[in-house]
Design a protein around this motif. Structure first.
Motif, PDB file in Angstrom:
ATOM      1  N   ILE A 256       0.835  -1.207   0.000  1.00  0.00           N
ATOM      2  CA  ILE A 256       0.000   0.000   0.000  1.00  0.00           C
ATOM      3  C   ILE A 256       0.867   1.253   0.000  1.00  0.00           C
ATOM      4  CG2 ILE A 256      -1.682   1.296   1.364  1.00  0.00           C
ATOM      5  CD1 ILE A 256      -2.647  -1.576   2.288  1.00  0.00           C
ATOM      6  N   ALA A 257       1.993   1.213   0.723  1.00  0.00           N
ATOM      7  CA  ALA A 257       2.905   2.362   0.720  1.00  0.00           C
ATOM      8  C   ALA A 257       3.448   2.612  -0.683  1.00  0.00           C
ATOM      9  CB  ALA A 257       4.051   2.125   1.702  1.00  0.00           C
ATOM     10  N   CYS A 258       3.689   1.536  -1.429  1.00  0.00           N
ATOM     11  CA  CYS A 258       4.231   1.689  -2.780  1.00  0.00           C
ATOM     12  C   CYS A 258       3.243   2.358  -3.726  1.00  0.00           C
ATOM     13  CB  CYS A 258       4.621   0.319  -3.346  1.00  0.00           C
ATOM     14  SG  CYS A 258       6.140  -0.356  -2.643  1.00  0.00           S
ATOM     15  N   THR A 259       1.944   2.228  -3.464  1.00  0.00           N
ATOM     16  CA  THR A 259       0.967   2.842  -4.367  1.00  0.00           C
ATOM     17  C   THR A 259       1.034   4.373  -4.332  1.00  0.00           C
ATOM     18  OG1 THR A 259      -0.832   2.843  -2.711  1.00  0.00           O
ATOM     19  CG2 THR A 259      -0.595   0.876  -4.100  1.00  0.00           C
ATOM     20  N   PHE A 265       4.047   9.301  -9.492  1.00  0.00           N
ATOM     21  CA  PHE A 265       4.740   9.193 -10.778  1.00  0.00           C
ATOM     22  C   PHE A 265       3.743   9.228 -11.933  1.00  0.00           C
ATOM     23  CE2 PHE A 265       6.466   6.692 -14.309  1.00  0.00           C
ATOM     24  CZ  PHE A 265       7.620   7.419 -14.570  1.00  0.00           C
ATOM     25  N   VAL A 266       2.618   8.538 -11.781  1.00  0.00           N
ATOM     26  CA  VAL A 266       1.592   8.548 -12.825  1.00  0.00           C
ATOM     27  C   VAL A 266       1.075   9.967 -13.045  1.00  0.00           C
ATOM     28  CG1 VAL A 266      -0.763   7.792 -13.387  1.00  0.00           C
ATOM     29  CG2 VAL A 266       0.911   6.143 -12.549  1.00  0.00           C
ATOM     30  N   GLY A 267       0.867  10.713 -11.941  1.00  0.00           N
ATOM     31  CA  GLY A 267       0.424  12.095 -12.067  1.00  0.00           C
ATOM     32  C   GLY A 267       1.433  12.943 -12.821  1.00  0.00           C
ATOM     33  N   LEU A 268       2.728  12.816 -12.473  1.00  0.00           N
ATOM     34  CA  LEU A 268       3.767  13.561 -13.178  1.00  0.00           C
ATOM     35  C   LEU A 268       3.848  13.136 -14.641  1.00  0.00           C
ATOM     36  CD1 LEU A 268       6.599  13.479 -10.473  1.00  0.00           C
ATOM     37  CD2 LEU A 268       5.348  15.501 -11.246  1.00  0.00           C
ATOM     38  N   TYR A 269       3.674  11.841 -14.874  1.00  0.00           N
ATOM     39  CA  TYR A 269       3.752  11.310 -16.243  1.00  0.00           C
ATOM     40  C   TYR A 269       2.644  11.899 -17.110  1.00  0.00           C
ATOM     41  CZ  TYR A 269       4.883   7.814 -19.828  1.00  0.00           C
ATOM     42  OH  TYR A 269       5.280   7.197 -20.985  1.00  0.00           O
ATOM     43  N   MET A 270       1.398  11.930 -16.574  1.00  0.00           N
ATOM     44  CA  MET A 270       0.252  12.393 -17.359  1.00  0.00           C
ATOM     45  C   MET A 270       0.253  13.899 -17.561  1.00  0.00           C
ATOM     46  SD  MET A 270      -3.116  10.115 -16.414  1.00  0.00           S
ATOM     47  CE  MET A 270      -3.174  10.577 -14.697  1.00  0.00           C
ATOM     48  N   TYR A 271       0.784  14.646 -16.572  1.00  0.00           N
ATOM     49  CA  TYR A 271       0.656  16.097 -16.628  1.00  0.00           C
ATOM     50  C   TYR A 271       1.951  16.823 -16.983  1.00  0.00           C
ATOM     51  CZ  TYR A 271      -3.956  15.541 -14.538  1.00  0.00           C
ATOM     52  OH  TYR A 271      -5.263  15.185 -14.300  1.00  0.00           O
ATOM     53  N   LYS A 272       3.124  16.188 -16.755  1.00  0.00           N
ATOM     54  CA  LYS A 272       4.386  16.893 -16.964  1.00  0.00           C
ATOM     55  C   LYS A 272       5.306  16.175 -17.958  1.00  0.00           C
ATOM     56  CE  LYS A 272       3.369  20.083 -13.920  1.00  0.00           C
ATOM     57  NZ  LYS A 272       3.108  21.483 -14.315  1.00  0.00           N
ATOM     58  N   ILE A 273       5.528  14.865 -17.745  1.00  0.00           N
ATOM     59  CA  ILE A 273       6.500  14.146 -18.578  1.00  0.00           C
ATOM     60  C   ILE A 273       5.947  13.889 -19.971  1.00  0.00           C
ATOM     61  CG2 ILE A 273       7.883  12.039 -18.777  1.00  0.00           C
ATOM     62  CD1 ILE A 273       7.830  11.855 -15.716  1.00  0.00           C
ATOM     63  N   ARG A 274       4.755  13.259 -20.031  1.00  0.00           N
ATOM     64  CA  ARG A 274       4.102  12.957 -21.314  1.00  0.00           C
ATOM     65  C   ARG A 274       2.657  13.423 -21.241  1.00  0.00           C
ATOM     66  NH1 ARG A 274       6.532  10.627 -25.806  1.00  0.00           N
ATOM     67  NH2 ARG A 274       5.096   8.845 -25.916  1.00  0.00           N
ATOM     68  N   PRO A 275       2.417  14.716 -21.325  1.00  0.00           N
ATOM     69  CA  PRO A 275       1.056  15.240 -21.158  1.00  0.00           C
ATOM     70  C   PRO A 275       0.063  14.595 -22.129  1.00  0.00           C
ATOM     71  CG  PRO A 275       2.656  17.026 -21.194  1.00  0.00           C
ATOM     72  CD  PRO A 275       3.395  15.789 -21.581  1.00  0.00           C
ATOM     73  N   ALA A 281       0.323   6.078 -19.203  1.00  0.00           N
ATOM     74  CA  ALA A 281       0.334   6.236 -17.744  1.00  0.00           C
ATOM     75  C   ALA A 281      -0.419   5.096 -17.070  1.00  0.00           C
ATOM     76  CB  ALA A 281      -0.284   7.574 -17.360  1.00  0.00           C
ATOM     77  N   SER A 282      -1.519   4.665 -17.668  1.00  0.00           N
ATOM     78  CA  SER A 282      -2.315   3.573 -17.094  1.00  0.00           C
ATOM     79  C   SER A 282      -1.508   2.282 -17.054  1.00  0.00           C
ATOM     80  CB  SER A 282      -3.593   3.367 -17.914  1.00  0.00           C
ATOM     81  OG  SER A 282      -4.344   4.552 -17.973  1.00  0.00           O
ATOM     82  N   ILE A 283      -0.797   2.004 -18.148  1.00  0.00           N
ATOM     83  CA  ILE A 283       0.012   0.774 -18.208  1.00  0.00           C
ATOM     84  C   ILE A 283       1.122   0.823 -17.170  1.00  0.00           C
ATOM     85  CG2 ILE A 283       1.588  -0.554 -19.656  1.00  0.00           C
ATOM     86  CD1 ILE A 283      -0.100   0.345 -22.077  1.00  0.00           C
ATOM     87  N   VAL A 284       1.779   1.971 -17.065  1.00  0.00           N
ATOM     88  CA  VAL A 284       2.851   2.127 -16.068  1.00  0.00           C
ATOM     89  C   VAL A 284       2.305   1.922 -14.658  1.00  0.00           C
ATOM     90  CG1 VAL A 284       4.423   3.796 -15.003  1.00  0.00           C
ATOM     91  CG2 VAL A 284       4.279   3.635 -17.489  1.00  0.00           C
ATOM     92  N   GLY A 285       1.153   2.537 -14.379  1.00  0.00           N
ATOM     93  CA  GLY A 285       0.563   2.408 -13.050  1.00  0.00           C
ATOM     94  C   GLY A 285       0.149   0.993 -12.729  1.00  0.00           C
ATOM     95  N   ALA A 286      -0.495   0.306 -13.685  1.00  0.00           N
ATOM     96  CA  ALA A 286      -0.956  -1.070 -13.459  1.00  0.00           C
ATOM     97  C   ALA A 286       0.220  -2.007 -13.207  1.00  0.00           C
ATOM     98  CB  ALA A 286      -1.771  -1.550 -14.658  1.00  0.00           C
ATOM     99  N   ILE A 287       1.277  -1.874 -14.013  1.00  0.00           N
ATOM    100  CA  ILE A 287       2.459  -2.720 -13.823  1.00  0.00           C
ATOM    101  C   ILE A 287       3.092  -2.445 -12.457  1.00  0.00           C
ATOM    102  CG2 ILE A 287       4.810  -3.168 -14.645  1.00  0.00           C
ATOM    103  CD1 ILE A 287       3.772  -2.649 -17.491  1.00  0.00           C
ATOM    104  N   GLY A 288       3.146  -1.179 -12.081  1.00  0.00           N
ATOM    105  CA  GLY A 288       3.733  -0.826 -10.793  1.00  0.00           C
ATOM    106  C   GLY A 288       2.974  -1.410  -9.616  1.00  0.00           C
ATOM    107  N   PRO A 330      -1.569  19.738  -4.594  1.00  0.00           N
ATOM    108  CA  PRO A 330      -2.464  19.958  -5.739  1.00  0.00           C
ATOM    109  C   PRO A 330      -3.118  18.646  -6.171  1.00  0.00           C
ATOM    110  CG  PRO A 330      -0.357  21.073  -6.081  1.00  0.00           C
ATOM    111  CD  PRO A 330      -0.200  20.231  -4.851  1.00  0.00           C
ATOM    112  N   VAL A 331      -4.362  18.717  -6.609  1.00  0.00           N
ATOM    113  CA  VAL A 331      -5.116  17.492  -6.909  1.00  0.00           C
ATOM    114  C   VAL A 331      -4.470  16.655  -8.002  1.00  0.00           C
ATOM    115  CG1 VAL A 331      -7.349  18.326  -6.115  1.00  0.00           C
ATOM    116  CG2 VAL A 331      -6.624  18.804  -8.451  1.00  0.00           C
ATOM    117  N   TRP A 332      -3.767  17.287  -8.959  1.00  0.00           N
ATOM    118  CA  TRP A 332      -3.205  16.527 -10.072  1.00  0.00           C
ATOM    119  C   TRP A 332      -2.006  15.680  -9.651  1.00  0.00           C
ATOM    120  CZ3 TRP A 332       1.868  17.168 -11.326  1.00  0.00           C
ATOM    121  CH2 TRP A 332       2.501  18.341 -10.906  1.00  0.00           C
ATOM    122  N   MET A 333      -1.382  16.007  -8.511  1.00  0.00           N
ATOM    123  CA  MET A 333      -0.179  15.286  -8.107  1.00  0.00           C
ATOM    124  C   MET A 333      -0.473  13.925  -7.509  1.00  0.00           C
ATOM    125  SD  MET A 333       2.460  18.080  -6.488  1.00  0.00           S
ATOM    126  CE  MET A 333       3.700  16.803  -6.301  1.00  0.00           C
TER     127      MET A 333
END
Length: 709
Positions: A256-259, A265-275, A281-288, A330-333
């Protein structure tokens, strides 16, 4: 009885309810019209108001409304047997819960996306609006405590007091293993040890366990000699101050701590790294998330275990810190990506469980009606089936908390009015389905296993004779080995019971499908910890959202005293309001227990549902739909009857007993706990009575005037 007929009947009833009853509500009461421009388009600001795709918004709404209620309530209600809870879930969700959610959502869309309190002020009056604001703030705090205590019971370690002079008889040729830990000596007793209580009852333990007793000073020769004799005796008599130690779940806590970093990271990925790259982002999150579940297997027994095997108090601090940080960031993070991830996990797991129940078709070992506790006196609720089964099972049948979501973010994102039916009514039906699957999972456990997990260790003596716990031994030794060595006995709160039931159903389903081609038995520990993570995500998404909602309500209230506090973007105000809210629900968890917090949560939540039904009834009356008010008045009458009855019984029963016992014995924690529970319950009852009286006066005038009906 097997589960398959129940599951098929459930799916049929929910389908009929959606196809016909929700269509009636949409056409006759809400008069949904796609030609009417929704607030999402009319007030589109790119932040709060934003037209959203129907299924994306469905996932967001379902993630927001789905907390611990539909998972835990049905598990605890097995105390009364599975039939009362099953009937309430089916009837309640179709005729009450989904009706409330849909009508509140429709009303908010028609009122520019305003909150429930604002709609109450506009449709009933200023006094009702103020009372609703106060009630909502306190109800959210109580609800968050009810959700948080489930996480604490599932993950945190505990020290349970054992009565002095209790005798522990060891199996033949076995001796106690001892180790000194500061001022405490830990004694490990082997499986097969019989606990003989002072009242004459006895229970044989099927797994080894550890107790802690005070270590005598080295200078006390007599006490040291007594300790030496105790370690050699075949029957150990416990001294005063003895506690049993229940280890926390390091695997579950790690996963649970890892989530949290995964969601960041998913938030940064969707909004900053690969907007905009949502799929990536979904695939990265699910695998994680899946990797964290598997990696947790390496934590128990490793050098990392002490960092993740938390005590009860440390677990409370951890979720309070999480709730505080998630509310201020912030909510997006964190908030949005965690909700996004959890929506897929929640819906996917529910569908997997439905298929698992159909394939495995487990036998329901729980009785239809448990006559031992039907009249009251059970481990969770001292009252009878009526009214407490309706208080225990709330969110899966009807939940006032949903009215806050249906008048919160969701109405500001509805693109077309026709989407109100799918999102408002449909999402609640899925939550009802979650509750029924949870009930089946708990009912499928052998009763000896269910009670061994769900009875607090300090209360075993009280229920041992009634449940004949010696005559039907439990299988916890096997279960604990299968789930990776987790401690299961006395893990009250429902989360552990549900995780065990879910893991067994899914394992049996895979065994039927794949046979001997896979090592199925080795999978059960992964299913178990996946289930714990699944439950915790249900809860944490509600804790972070609920803390933010309560923070905004507090901003609004304190802003009338000091104007800068009205600004939600002012950091000192955000920290102050979030800290007060977090301290409120964290303090309730610290001083309470599942036996006190869950009934209080149920009462508060159902009172909010009654308030929501009052509000939508008033909206119907003011819009000339008074002839359709039985749709809301019937569930309102039922929910009011059960909730007020339960509140009165709890005030005169458990809450009052805690207060008087605390006063009599001079125990301040008991005085605070009992007084706080009574005070909050009375406050919420008072707010509801004010709102109901004001609304009923207006209804009477409308019914007395045929032209308005």
């Amino acid at each position: 009885m097997n589960a398959l007929p129940i599951m098929l009947a459930t799916l049929l009833i929910l389908a009929i309810g959606y196809r016909y009853y929700s269509a009636f509500l949409a056409a006759r009461i809400c008069a949904l019209d796609d030609a009417r421009v929704t607030p999402a388009h009319r007030l589109n600001d790119g932040q709060n108001y934003h037209p959203t795709h129907k299924w994306v918004l469905f996932g967001h709404h379902f993630a927001a409304i789905s907390g611990a209620g539909p998972l835990i309530g049905p598990v605890l209600a097995i105390q009364f047997g599975f039939l009362p809870g099953l009937l309430w879930l089916l009837v309640g969700v179709v005729m009450a819960g989904a009706v409330q959610d849909m009508l509140v959502l429709a009303a908010s869309v028609r009122h520019e996306g305003r909150s429930l309190a604002e709609i109450a002020r506009m449709s009933i009056g200023p006094m009702a609006g103020r009372a609703a604001s106060i009630a909502i703030l306190f109800i959210v705090i109580v609800a968050l405590a009810g959700l948080g205590v489930v996480v604490v019971k599932a993950l945190g370690g505990e020290e349970t007091k054992l009565a002095a002079e209790t005798a522990l008889q060891l199996p033949p040729n076995e001796r106690v293993q001892s180790s000194v830990h500061g001022k405490k000596t830990h004694l490990r007793f082997p499986a097969g040890t019989t606990i003989k209580y002072r009242a004459g009852t006895s229970v044989k333990r099927t797994v080894d366990f550890v107790i802690a007793i005070p270590t005598p000073p080295a200078t006390d020769v007599t006490a040291t000699a007594a300790m030496a004799n105790l370690l050699q005796a075949e029957t150990v008599v416990l001294p005063t101050g003895t506690v049993e130690l229940v280890a926390g779940s390091s695997w579950g806590t790690f996963t649970i701590a890892c989530t949290i970093p995964i969601a960041l990271f998913v938030g940064l990925y969707m909004y900053k790294i690969r907007p905009g790259r949502v799929v990536e982002a979904s695939i990265v999150g699910a695998i994680g998330v899946l990797a964290a579940t598997v990696a947790g297997n390496w934590i128990p027994g490793s050098s990392w275990e002490p960092y993740f095997s938390l005590s009860r108090e440390a677990t409370i601090w951890a979720i309070c810190i999480y709730g505080f940080v998630a509310s201020v960031l912030p909510v997006w993070m964190l908030l949005c990506p965690r909700d996004y991830l959890s929506s897929f996990l929640k819906i996917g797991t529910v569908m997997l469980l439905v298929v698992g129940v159909i394939v495995a078709n487990p036998v329901l070992h729980a009785p239809k009606i448990n006559h031992l506790f039907a009249g009251g006196g059970g481990p969770y609720f001292s009252g009878a089936i009526f009214p407490f089964v309706f208080i225990c099972i709330m969110c899966g049948a009807i939940s006032g908390f949903h009215a806050l979501v249906s008048s919160g973010t969701t109405p500001k994102m509805i693109s077309k009015e026709s989407h109100v039916r799918t999102i408002g009514y449909g999402a609640m039906l899925i939550e009802g389905l979650v509750g029924i699957v949870a009930l089946i999972a708990a009912a499928s456990l052998p009763q000896a296993d269910y009670w061994a997990i769900n009875i607090d260790l300090s209360k075993v003596e009280q229920y041992a004779e009634k449940l004949k716990m010696n005559e039907t031994p439990d299988n916890l030794a096997t279960l604990e080995r299968q789930v990776g060595g987790e401690s299961l006995r006395g893990r009250t709160g429902g989360a552990v019971t549900l995780a065990v039931g879910m893991s067994k159903i899914l394992t049996d389903a895979f065994r039927i499908v794949f046979g001997d081609r896979l090592n199925i038995d080795s999978m059960i520990k992964y299913w178990y910890h996946f289930a714990i993570m699944f439950e915790a995500l249900f809860i944490l998404t509600t804790i972070d959202t609920g803390t933010r909602i309560a923070r905004f309500l507090l901003h609004e209230s304190l802003g009338k005293i000091y104007k800068p506090l009205d600004r939600v973007d002012w950091l000192p105000g955000a920290i102050l309001c979030t800290g007060l809210v977090t301290a409120g629900w964290g303090g309730l968890i610290w001083t309470g227990s599942i036996e006190t917090i869950w009934p209080m949560f149920g009462i508060a939540n159902q009172l909010l549902a009654a308030i929501a039904l009052c509000v939508v009834t008033s909206v119907m009356v003011s819009s000339g739909k008074a002839r359709y008010t039985p749709v809301t008045l019937v569930p309102l009458a039922f929910v009011t009857t059960t909730t007020v009855t339960a509140a009165v019984q709890m005030i005169g029963g458990r809450f009052g007993d805690d207060l008087t016992a605390g006063i009599r014995l001079g125990l301040w924690p008991k005085i605070i706990q009992g007084g706080l529970n009574i005070g909050v319950t009375v406050l919420l009852l008072g707010c509801f009575i004010l709102i109901f009286a004001d609304a009923a006066t207006r209804w009477y005038r409308a019914f007395a005037s045929p032209s308005r009906a």
